[in-house]
Design a protein around this motif. Sequence first.
Motif, PDB file in Angstrom:
ATOM      1  N   VAL A 147      -1.903  -9.863   0.920  1.00 29.02           N
ATOM      2  CA  VAL A 147      -2.802  -9.082   0.054  1.00 29.02           C
ATOM      3  C   VAL A 147      -2.018  -8.098  -0.803  1.00 29.02           C
ATOM      4  O   VAL A 147      -2.320  -7.884  -1.973  1.00 29.02           O
ATOM      5  CB  VAL A 147      -3.912  -8.394   0.880  1.00 29.02           C
ATOM      6  N   ILE A 148      -0.966  -7.518  -0.219  1.00 24.68           N
ATOM      7  CA  ILE A 148      -0.152  -6.565  -0.971  1.00 24.68           C
ATOM      8  C   ILE A 148       0.634  -7.311  -2.067  1.00 24.68           C
ATOM      9  O   ILE A 148       0.717  -6.871  -3.210  1.00 24.68           O
ATOM     10  CB  ILE A 148       0.818  -5.812  -0.028  1.00 24.68           C
TER      11      ILE A 148
ATOM     12  N   SER B 180      -0.087 -10.155  -3.526  1.00 25.36           N
ATOM     13  CA  SER B 180      -0.923 -10.634  -4.637  1.00 25.36           C
ATOM     14  C   SER B 180      -1.469  -9.472  -5.474  1.00 25.36           C
ATOM     15  O   SER B 180      -1.530  -9.552  -6.704  1.00 25.36           O
ATOM     16  CB  SER B 180      -2.056 -11.521  -4.119  1.00 25.36           C
ATOM     17  N   LEU B 181      -1.827  -8.375  -4.803  1.00 23.44           N
ATOM     18  CA  LEU B 181      -2.333  -7.212  -5.556  1.00 23.44           C
ATOM     19  C   LEU B 181      -1.271  -6.709  -6.531  1.00 23.44           C
ATOM     20  O   LEU B 181      -1.545  -6.499  -7.716  1.00 23.44           O
ATOM     21  CB  LEU B 181      -2.715  -6.083  -4.590  1.00 23.44           C
TER      22      LEU B 181
ATOM     23  N   MET C  26      -1.314  -6.890 -10.668  1.00 25.02           N
ATOM     24  CA  MET C  26      -1.271  -5.642 -11.419  1.00 25.02           C
ATOM     25  C   MET C  26      -0.037  -5.587 -12.323  1.00 25.02           C
ATOM     26  O   MET C  26      -0.130  -5.272 -13.516  1.00 25.02           O
ATOM     27  CB  MET C  26      -1.240  -4.489 -10.431  1.00 25.02           C
TER      28      MET C  26
ATOM     29  N   GLU D 152       0.173  -8.262 -15.206  1.00 28.18           N
ATOM     30  CA  GLU D 152      -0.737  -7.871 -16.283  1.00 28.18           C
ATOM     31  C   GLU D 152      -0.110  -6.825 -17.175  1.00 28.18           C
ATOM     32  O   GLU D 152      -0.416  -6.706 -18.354  1.00 28.18           O
ATOM     33  CB  GLU D 152      -2.052  -7.338 -15.722  1.00 28.18           C
TER      34      GLU D 152
ATOM     35  N   ASP E 206       8.151  -3.390   1.532  1.00 27.02           N
ATOM     36  CA  ASP E 206       7.485  -2.823   2.725  1.00 27.02           C
ATOM     37  C   ASP E 206       8.571  -2.438   3.732  1.00 27.02           C
ATOM     38  O   ASP E 206       9.745  -2.781   3.547  1.00 27.02           O
ATOM     39  CB  ASP E 206       6.560  -3.901   3.318  1.00 27.02           C
TER      40      ASP E 206
ATOM     41  N   SER F 212       3.879   2.490   5.706  1.00 24.83           N
ATOM     42  CA  SER F 212       2.487   2.397   6.172  1.00 24.83           C
ATOM     43  C   SER F 212       2.173   3.488   7.188  1.00 24.83           C
ATOM     44  O   SER F 212       1.030   3.718   7.541  1.00 24.83           O
ATOM     45  CB  SER F 212       2.201   1.006   6.750  1.00 24.83           C
TER      46      SER F 212
ATOM     47  N   LYS G 123       1.296   3.813   2.008  1.00 27.43           N
ATOM     48  CA  LYS G 123       0.130   2.925   2.008  1.00 27.43           C
ATOM     49  C   LYS G 123      -1.021   3.658   2.664  1.00 27.43           C
ATOM     50  O   LYS G 123      -0.805   4.321   3.686  1.00 27.43           O
ATOM     51  CB  LYS G 123       0.443   1.654   2.797  1.00 27.43           C
ATOM     52  N   PRO G 124      -2.260   3.537   2.246  1.00 27.51           N
ATOM     53  CA  PRO G 124      -2.651   2.839   1.016  1.00 27.51           C
ATOM     54  C   PRO G 124      -2.350   3.698  -0.231  1.00 27.51           C
ATOM     55  O   PRO G 124      -2.646   4.890  -0.214  1.00 27.51           O
ATOM     56  CB  PRO G 124      -4.144   2.645   1.206  1.00 27.51           C
ATOM     57  N   PHE G 125      -1.779   3.081  -1.225  1.00 22.69           N
ATOM     58  CA  PHE G 125      -1.337   3.855  -2.387  1.00 22.69           C
ATOM     59  C   PHE G 125      -2.377   3.790  -3.503  1.00 22.69           C
ATOM     60  O   PHE G 125      -3.220   2.900  -3.570  1.00 22.69           O
ATOM     61  CB  PHE G 125       0.005   3.340  -2.901  1.00 22.69           C
ATOM     62  N   ASP G 126      -2.225   4.743  -4.379  1.00 23.54           N
ATOM     63  CA  ASP G 126      -3.064   4.788  -5.568  1.00 23.54           C
ATOM     64  C   ASP G 126      -2.286   4.067  -6.669  1.00 23.54           C
ATOM     65  O   ASP G 126      -1.073   4.256  -6.804  1.00 23.54           O
ATOM     66  CB  ASP G 126      -3.296   6.254  -5.933  1.00 23.54           C
ATOM     67  N   LEU G 127      -2.956   3.210  -7.420  1.00 22.88           N
ATOM     68  CA  LEU G 127      -2.247   2.425  -8.438  1.00 22.88           C
ATOM     69  C   LEU G 127      -1.575   3.316  -9.468  1.00 22.88           C
ATOM     70  O   LEU G 127      -0.466   3.039  -9.907  1.00 22.88           O
ATOM     71  CB  LEU G 127      -3.214   1.458  -9.128  1.00 22.88           C
ATOM     72  N   HIS G 128      -2.227   4.429  -9.801  1.00 22.58           N
ATOM     73  CA  HIS G 128      -1.641   5.338 -10.795  1.00 22.58           C
ATOM     74  C   HIS G 128      -0.345   5.935 -10.262  1.00 22.58           C
ATOM     75  O   HIS G 128       0.630   6.070 -10.997  1.00 22.58           O
ATOM     76  CB  HIS G 128      -2.625   6.461 -11.134  1.00 22.58           C
TER      77      HIS G 128
ATOM     78  N   ARG H   8       2.388   3.298 -10.446  1.00 24.29           N
ATOM     79  CA  ARG H   8       2.852   3.105 -11.838  1.00 24.29           C
ATOM     80  C   ARG H   8       3.795   4.235 -12.243  1.00 24.29           C
ATOM     81  O   ARG H   8       4.853   3.988 -12.839  1.00 24.29           O
ATOM     82  CB  ARG H   8       1.657   3.074 -12.800  1.00 24.29           C
TER      83      ARG H   8
END
Lengths: 564, 146
Positions: B16-17, B19-20, B24, B27, B56, B85, B105-110, B113
């Motif tokens: 899941v990590i 692919s996420l 992201m 893109e 990780d 984690s 983890k869990p991280f914020d996408l911002h 980036r």
Amino acid sequence: MTMRIGLQKRAITGISLLLMALAVSLMWISLYQGSDQIRSQLLKRGRVAADNLAYNATYPTVIRDTASLGDFLDGIMAEKEVLYCGIFDDAGTSLAERLRPVFMLHELDVVESDVTEEGLHNMLRHTVADVIASDDHREYVEYEGMVYFQVPIHIDHGSSDELGSELGLYGLGGALDESATSEDNRDVIGAAVIGMTTHYIEETIADLRDNMIWITALAILIAMVIVSVVVRLSIRPINELVVATGRVAGGDYDCKVREGRNDEIGDLARSFNTMTGDLKKSRDALVEKELLEALVVELRETQEQLVQAGKLAALGQLAAGVAHEINNPLAGIMGYAQLLTEKLRRREVEGISAEEVPKITSYVENMEKQSQRCKQIVQNLLKFARASSKEEMVDVDINAVVRETLALVDHQLSQSNITLETRYADHLPPIRGQEGKLQQVITNIVINAMQAIEDRGTITVSSELDNDRVLVRVADTGVGIPGENLDKVFEPFFTTKDLGRGTGLGLSVTYGLVHDMGGEISIDSTVGVGTTFTLAFPVAGVEPQRAVPRNGTIERTSQPLDGP
Amino acid sequence: MASKPGHILIVDDELVIRSLLSEMLSEEGFTVATASDGQSGLEMMNDGQVDLVISDVHMPVMDGSKLVTELRKLNPDLPVIVMNSIPDRDITTPADDRAIATVNKPFDLHELRSTIRRLRNRPRINPVHRTKSALGRPRDAARDAL
């Protein structure tokens, strides 16, 4: 207060008085008998002397041979007790008499010094005249310190006359065979009188009395010494027993008494020693029992602490594992939700009408928000995993920490109907601790207090110094905690809040943090009145006192009983 | 350097990590490669251009700490982002290694980036990776890349 008279004194006094009475009685009886004997001897001697005189004087009296009579009388006067002797005819006329010169009597202290020769002789003659005149032929007459013996001088008639005439000894037959001759056969021709002083026998009696008093006194003294020694020896074991009893009463069960004697007191001593031994056994058993009980209590406390510690440790492990397992999916949920939100904002999602976009965006944002909450819960859990925090223990001013922490929650408090009151003790000594942990502890407790207050109420935070410890109290006027739950509030996952409102970790985290810093936390609560949490931290530089380990020893003293 | 600064290697045993992050980052124009453990990640370093590694910590075969050590042998200046984690516990990064950053983890996408941006725009110290443009105007180069 009555004077205490010991058994020993009483026994000695009693026995001594008895002995004294006995000795004095014996002495008195002996003295009485002794003086009586002395007296009767005197009387006997006087009587014999008078009889002899009368017998010997018969013939000279008949022939009026005064010279012979005088010789007889001189012989009588050889006895020092004889002060007077004389021979009288039947008319009472003196044929011969002898008188002791008064100066001799003075020298011998027989008569008083003012007694004159003439006075004495007159007195004697007068008395003798009276004795003669009275014709009193009793054995003796006592008068004015003198004893007078009057024996008639007579000649016999009848069967013995011939012999008597032949012999010329008229009085002999009568004297030899008085019982054979009756009074009627006699012819009294005169009388022999002897006067003896009782001075000498009185002196002898006085000497005897003095000696006996001395001997008796000495005997009593010796008897008393013996009595007191014997009594002391008899009573000493009893005294030892009294002392030993006192010691046993005082808790010295090793105390023994000598039991050598083969009598009732020896039996008592043996019984006493047996009793003391039994007592000691019972006491030891009791002490063992007490020690065991104390140990059991200690073990139970330790076990409870271990269980608590074990729970916390297990929870720490669990938290770490849970964090690792949950954070990955959580990262996925949060990340995809964020991506979706971004796409929605950029209108990159197809097939959704413009009106629906805000609604769907809010759905996804909710998902993200709930994920954030999950993250928070996991982070709370992870606080257990921070047991080995790297923060150093430093000297901390607890008042300052409390002030800073309360400033952080002040905003939340002002939003509610809760009044915050503070009472800080001045000049508190610093404690050893970690500011971060302390802040977390205070925050947890204050938030707990806020949640306990349903509508409006007061939270009172105070600090004070209690010997070597600094206390911080957080009291609320909330709903309170029922007694059955008081023990559980520090247990992990224990909560009374609705599902989802509390993890049940806040207070157990607090407990762990306080103990990490060497402090104690306690709780006191009354349902409907409120709850008070008390934090206690040792003052910097003072070793924290823990309940375990503890040594359960009971001091025993043992001393053998020394003989006196 | 001829290569564009847009190649990122993602190493995580969680699908899941992977692919996420692939979704992201691709893109956003990055070329993304993924590996499911440290060992395969390290092998992929040889296959081609890698400008940044996101890894990780807890992984089978070779974990994150070991991977970082191996990566530093290959390239002391390669930007690496470590995903913890368990906060504060999993890995301690050397304080002087400015090319390493951690996110929890869990991280914020911002947050992720901005961490990528910060690492890629930092002043380069390793002469091996210097390019004329990067050496002269590193900020502009990074902006071009993003």
